[in-house]
Write an enzyme that holds these catalytic residues in place. Structure first.
Site, PDB file in Angstrom:
ATOM      1  N   TRP A  81      -5.549   8.830  -1.449  1.00  0.00           N
ATOM      2  CA  TRP A  81      -4.996   8.079  -0.325  1.00  0.00           C
ATOM      3  C   TRP A  81      -5.424   6.597  -0.410  1.00  0.00           C
ATOM      4  CZ3 TRP A  81      -7.526   5.604   3.821  1.00  0.00           C
ATOM      5  CH2 TRP A  81      -6.704   5.191   4.872  1.00  0.00           C
ATOM      6  N   HIS A  82      -6.597   6.369  -1.004  1.00  0.00           N
ATOM      7  CA  HIS A  82      -7.063   4.985  -1.146  1.00  0.00           C
ATOM      8  C   HIS A  82      -6.348   4.259  -2.281  1.00  0.00           C
ATOM      9  CE1 HIS A  82     -10.375   6.846   1.134  1.00  0.00           C
ATOM     10  NE2 HIS A  82     -10.504   5.658   1.669  1.00  0.00           N
ATOM     11  N   GLY A  83      -5.727   4.993  -3.153  1.00  0.00           N
ATOM     12  CA  GLY A  83      -5.035   4.395  -4.288  1.00  0.00           C
ATOM     13  C   GLY A  83      -4.978   5.434  -5.390  1.00  0.00           C
TER      14      GLY A  83
END
Lengths: 486, 389
Positions: free
Chosen positions: A406-408
């Site tokens: 989700w952060h990348g």
């Protein structure tokens, strides 16, 4: 987000609370949220994209409402005023292009009004069609979930973002050689997507209540929490909006001001904002000087200093993120919205499970509700087939991997997620296995204290070492640092 | 209207407490600012440093245009600058022969790692003076060209009991219009005025370049930038300790200009001759007056001698030949007349050993310069053994 932006947001919240009559307060919130998502969106190199991305965010929100809430064609009568309000706000922002002295509230000049009118017409037709279809089956909701997840994947995957940038550059006639993943920096979409997915998924499972179109837009686009959370739940948020609508205030402006500044919401909110600003702009930004990053990770000479840089990062990321959360909660308080807490002294926790119950709480809860619980429930619905430890391992690994991604979408974030999955699994197994030992240890104060200190040290250091994967941009650098410190 | 639906408000005594809180906070804020402005303790605060205590002292004075990458910054608090330097944390022992090097960016070591500066290379020689003391050279160069800046630093550096001062100079530090331009001087106006008065320098004490802090500037709010700089200096100490880096050295840079313009002027001066009254020789003399019996080795630092276009008119970007030739003559005569130890090394380093400026040396150039300088330093240390401490 610079300090000036936070001050503007705070001022806007204060003015809405103070000056707007109760019946207009919710409309004020709607306009402010819509305007601020355009205003906060950073400038992008692709022509007009910093106008279109917030517009798409509003469109996705509208469509989500239509496919989850729309009562049928007759319902258009009840929402035409809100729709007009929304469309006029977007159109109003666009026509600022022609009013040079006040142009523009967007980072760059908005597109011509004709394009915006065509777009709004398209949105209207799309909303109508999707709402018609959504009455027939769930497929349209799943399609929308797929679109949102797809957009999220594109945004989080550098190569896909760059590809999208190339396509958009071709469309706008710009140089495709300059295409970059940074061209698709869609502010706040990660959080918006999770709010919308929560609503869509709850609608699919029949657990969703009713909410008006205006309130739904405020929920999804609520300006204090738009860029960095927390991720609230729709029905809880809607209850606060109803409380605002039902509240009564003195008629006189001065009296209203006096009442406002003496209210608990104002006192608590102001305090949270000040604490948040201090945490972010004094502590976190100072620690940023010495926190580990791609550059200094390769330059640090001794392992002791590498540890210092890693610890600095641990503190910095907490103070930075929780500082923004404090500001969001504080501004929410000024408006009468009690946003959920996102942190609860995570670095004081003595095991990884309680750490994750107190770090980015709303995100963890989201994943627990929409991934971990359904997955483990499915496995448990086949008794005897899967041992408990395997169910826990699969559930935790999947959850943490998704939280990482989700952060990348990169190897580093994936490994960061897996790092925590392994930690959580080990803790889970260890807790079961060591229960008799723990029971003995809890009997004397000294051993209890020693146990707590040791547990805290292990937890804090495990989390801090995990940040090495998170903070650096590639695996080689992370491995280099981890090998250096041991 | 039902009371339940009202926004919750604090109980009766709480608004009063809030008023008190705001009132007390405002009062304390004003009081702290007034007290701070009255005492203006920035120089004192500058002395409070984690360098030489938690972190090793810096081997050169703080200076950095890109703090994020150089782990260094420009600040104007002389006390803080010196407190962060290794000289501050090294008590002079009876077995140390202490040499302080002052000068411009060439001495400071622009585009050189800390261990490549002339001072560092001189230390690697591990030399001793005639009386058996270990020679240690401290780099107190600072990257701006102004003799007044050199004198300001020298004035502060005397507290560290040098046995010899190596003062590297170049003509670009001499024009009067350069004397007060460095921000370091402008932000230390009081100290600069003292120097002007004490040594009767031919500089304007009331120059608008010298910043006079207003009362507001002296408050905490007004001085927030210098206060923040003090904190940042300490934080960059972590990075200095962790990496040993105090300057961002790019992989590539624009080399010093070899093809030159045909401009004959030097600042506002025109040929044919440079007069002694046109350059700040009085500031140079002030440096000598200031140090008393401590010997100074005056060094005309190496510079790039171009052989490119118009090199018959100019030596390099900085100097037309007529001005520089006259400067050398003036300086040599003055040194002879006043019995100064003077070393003219102007053309001792080949042109290919300069980096992005006519005075910035490459690592090899710095090594060559240090070798030449070491002989003169050893001679100076032998010829004039200092008195016992």
């Amino acid at each position: 987000m610079p300090l000036s932006f936070i001050l503007y947001l705070t001022l806007a919240a204060f003015l809405i609370s103070w000056l707007l009559p109760t019946r207009w307060k919710v409309h004020g919130l709607l306009i402010a949220s819509m305007v601020f998502i355009y205003w906060l969106q950073p400038a992008l190199t692709i022509r007009n994209l910093d106008f279109w991305l917030p517009s798409v965010a509003i469109t996705l929100t509208l469509i989500t409402w239509f496919v989850t809430q729309f009562p049928g064609l007759s319902g258009f009568k009840s929402i035409w005023l809100t729709l007009t309000f929304i469309f006029l706000t977007i159109f109003g922002l666009a026509i600022l292009r022609y009013l040079d002295p006040i142009c523009c509230l967007t980072a760059s000049r908005p597109p011509p009004y004709s394009s915006v009118l065509i777009y709004l017409l398209f949105v209207l037709i799309l909303a109508w069609i999707t709402s018609l279809l959504s009455n027939k089956n769930k497929a349209i909701r799943y399609a929308l979930i797929s679109v949102i997840i797809g957009l999220l994947i594109v945004q989080k995957t550098p190569i896909l973002s760059e590809f999208t940038s190339t396509l958009l550059r071709k469309t706008t006639g710009q140089d495709i050689n300059l295409a970059s993943a940074l061209d698709i920096s869609w502010l706040g979409f990660s959080y918006l997507a999770f709010r919308l997915l929560h609503v869509l998924q709850d609608a699919n499972s029949g657990r969703i209540g009713k909410i008006s179109l205006g309130n739904f837009l405020i929920y999804a686009l609520f300006f204090p929490s738009y860029t960095a959370g927390p991720i609230d739940r729709m029905q809880r948020f809607d209850q606060d909006l109803h409380l605002i609508e039902a509240s009564r205030h003195p008629a006189s402006i001065l009296e209203k001001l006096f009442t406002l500044v003496r209210s608990e919401n104002f006192v608590i909110g102001s305090k949270r904002i000040l604490i948040g600003i201090f945490k972010k702009f004094v502590l976190a930004d100072s620690l940023a000087i010495i926190a580990i990053n791609d550059l200094n990770a390769m330059q640090v000479q001794e392992s002791t200093w590498a540890w210092v840089l890693i610890y600095a990062y641990s503190l910095r990321i907490y103070l930075d993120f929780s500082g923004y959360t404090d500001v969001a909660i504080g501004i929410g308080n000024l408006l009468g919205i009690k946003l959920p807490e996102n942190f609860s002294q995570p670095y004081q926790k003595t095991n990884l499970t309680t750490f994750w119950n107190s770090w980015h709480i709303t995100l963890s809860q989201w994943f627990r509700a929409y991934f971990f619980n359904p997955v483990t429930r499915w496995f448990r619905s086949h008794p005897g087939k899967f041992p408990v430890w395997l169910i826990v391992l699969i559930g935790q690994t999947g959850t943490m991997l998704l939280i990482g991604l989700w952060h990348g979408i990169s190897w580093n974030f994936a490994i960061w997620g897996l790092w925590h999955a392994v930690g959580l699994f080990i803790h889970n197994r260890w807790s079961d296995w060591s229960r008799p030992i723990q029971n003995r240890i809890q009997q004397t104060k000294t051993t209890k204290l020693l146990w707590s200190i040791t547990s805290w040290l292990i937890t804090f250091n495990y989390v801090s070492l995990g940040w090495v994967w998170f903070a650096l941009s590639d695996l080689d650098k992370s491995l280099y640092v981890l090998l250096k410190i041991f | 209207m039902s009371s339940e639906k009202r926004s919750p408000s604090l109980s009766n005594h709480q608004p009063v407490r809030l008023g008190w809180l705001v009132g007390k906070a405002a009062l304390l804020f004003v009081a702290f600012n007034l007290v701070f402005a009255y005492f203006y303790p920035l120089p004192f605060l500058g002395k409070i440093s984690a360098y030489n205590f938690i972190f090793p002292g810096r081997s050169r004075l703080p200076y950095g245009d890109n703090p994020q990458n150089s782990y260094n910054l420009n600040l104007y608090n002389l006390e803080a600058m010196f407190a962060s330097h290794e000289v501050h944390g090294t008590p002079k022992g009876s077995d140390e022969y202490r040499i302080i090097m002052i000068g411009d960016s060439s001495t400071w070591g622009f585009l050189l790692h800390p261990d490549q500066t002339t001072a560092s290379l001189l230390n690697k020689g591990n030399w001793t003076s005639t009386d058996g003391r270990q020679i240690h050279v401290y780099n107190l160069g600072y990257p701006v060209m102004s003799l007044t800046k050199d004198v300001l630093i020298l004035n502060r550096a005397l507290a560290y009991q040098p046995d010899l001062i190596v003062w590297a100079i170049t003509l670009e530090s001499f024009p009067y219009d350069k004397q007060l331009f460095p921000p370091l001087l402008q932000n230390n106006s009081s100290a600069v005025r003292d120097l002007i008065t004490h040594y009767n320098l031919n500089l304007d004490k009331n120059s608008p370049d010298l910043i006079n802090p207003t009362f507001y500037d002296r408050t905490i709010v007004g001085a927030r930038r210098p206060l923040a700089d003090l904190v940042r200096l300490q934080l960059y100490g972590v990075m200095w300790a962790a990496t040993g880096i105090d300057q961002e050295i790019p992989a590539t840079y624009s080399p010093a200009m070899l093809d030159l313009s045909d401009d004959l002027s030097f600042h506002n001066l025109q040929p044919p001759h440079l007069e002694s009254s046109e350059i700040a020789l009085d500031v140079l003399q002030a440096g000598f007056d200031m140090v008393g019996d401590i010997p100074i080795l005056l060094v005309n630092e190496p510079m790039l001698v171009s052989q490119g276009e118009n090199s018959d008119i100019r030596y390099n970007f900085f100097y037309p030949r007529w001005a520089y030739d006259d400067y050398r003559k003036l300086l040599a005569n003055l040194a002879a007349e006043r019995d100064w130890q003077y070393l003219d090394l102007w053309n001792t380093i080949p042109a290919d050993q300069f980096t992005n400026s006519a005075v910035h040396l490459s690592p090899q150039g710095s090594q060559q310069y240090a070798e030449i300088l070491s002989q003169a330093i050893l001679q100076a240390a032998q010829s004039k053994p200092p008195a016992d401490d």
